[in-house]
Write a protein that holds these residues in place. Sequence first.
Motif, short mmCIF file in Angstrom:
data_model
loop_
_atom_site.label_atom_id
_atom_site.label_comp_id
_atom_site.label_asym_id
_atom_site.label_seq_id
_atom_site.Cartn_x
_atom_site.Cartn_y
_atom_site.Cartn_z
N UNK A 99 49.36 58.57 29.10
CA UNK A 99 48.43 59.60 28.45
C UNK A 99 47.07 59.47 29.43
N UNK A 100 46.80 58.57 30.21
CA UNK A 100 45.62 58.51 30.92
C UNK A 100 45.71 57.44 31.95
N UNK A 101 45.06 57.96 33.06
CA UNK A 101 44.93 57.02 34.41
C UNK A 101 43.62 57.01 34.96
N UNK A 102 42.95 55.90 34.98
CA UNK A 102 41.54 55.78 35.38
C UNK A 102 41.66 54.49 36.54
N UNK A 103 41.43 55.35 37.83
CA UNK A 103 41.17 54.70 39.04
C UNK A 103 39.86 53.73 39.04
N UNK A 104 39.83 52.80 40.21
CA UNK A 104 38.58 51.80 40.23
C UNK A 104 37.86 51.23 39.14
N UNK A 105 38.98 50.55 38.47
CA UNK A 105 38.85 49.56 37.47
C UNK A 105 39.20 48.31 37.81
N UNK A 106 38.33 47.11 37.60
CA UNK A 106 38.98 45.85 37.80
C UNK A 106 39.04 45.14 36.43
N UNK A 107 39.71 44.19 36.48
CA UNK A 107 40.09 43.13 35.34
C UNK A 107 39.53 41.89 35.49
N UNK A 108 38.74 41.47 34.33
CA UNK A 108 38.40 40.09 34.31
C UNK A 108 38.91 39.37 33.41
#
Length: 132
Positions: free
Chosen positions: A30-39
């Motif tokens: 339903x959604x794609x968001x580039x340029x995201x990190x996970x901590x």
Amino acid sequence: MVLGLQYFSERAGDGNGQPVLDSASGEVLVHVQPSVSIALGRRLPESPGTLFISTKRVIWLSDTERDKGYAVDFLSVSLHAVSRDPETYPSPCIYTQDPIIGSNPFEFVPRTPRWSLFQHARTIDLVNSVAR
């Protein structure tokens, strides 16, 4: 369905694209968001990747390490919110808790803080609408 934050690396096609979804059970993106990190917990954020929100899970896949990613089903997320509290995390993020992995939260952190205020709210709305 496996509960909790899980290691995930299954990519469609040649392994460079979107995550493999459980289409047999009706899971769709339903959604794609580039340029995201996970901590994870108190660790430094991973290299940027792409955040995918499906009708069943939130999936993060690294853009630099093709065999690295994480997925969490909506039933496992006990708390998610936009956080701007520098004591929680140094930059705006989506703060998330999973009771299965204990009290260690994980955060989704956008690459550009200007993006975060509007896009975080939109992403949280998507998670809320899909999780219902």
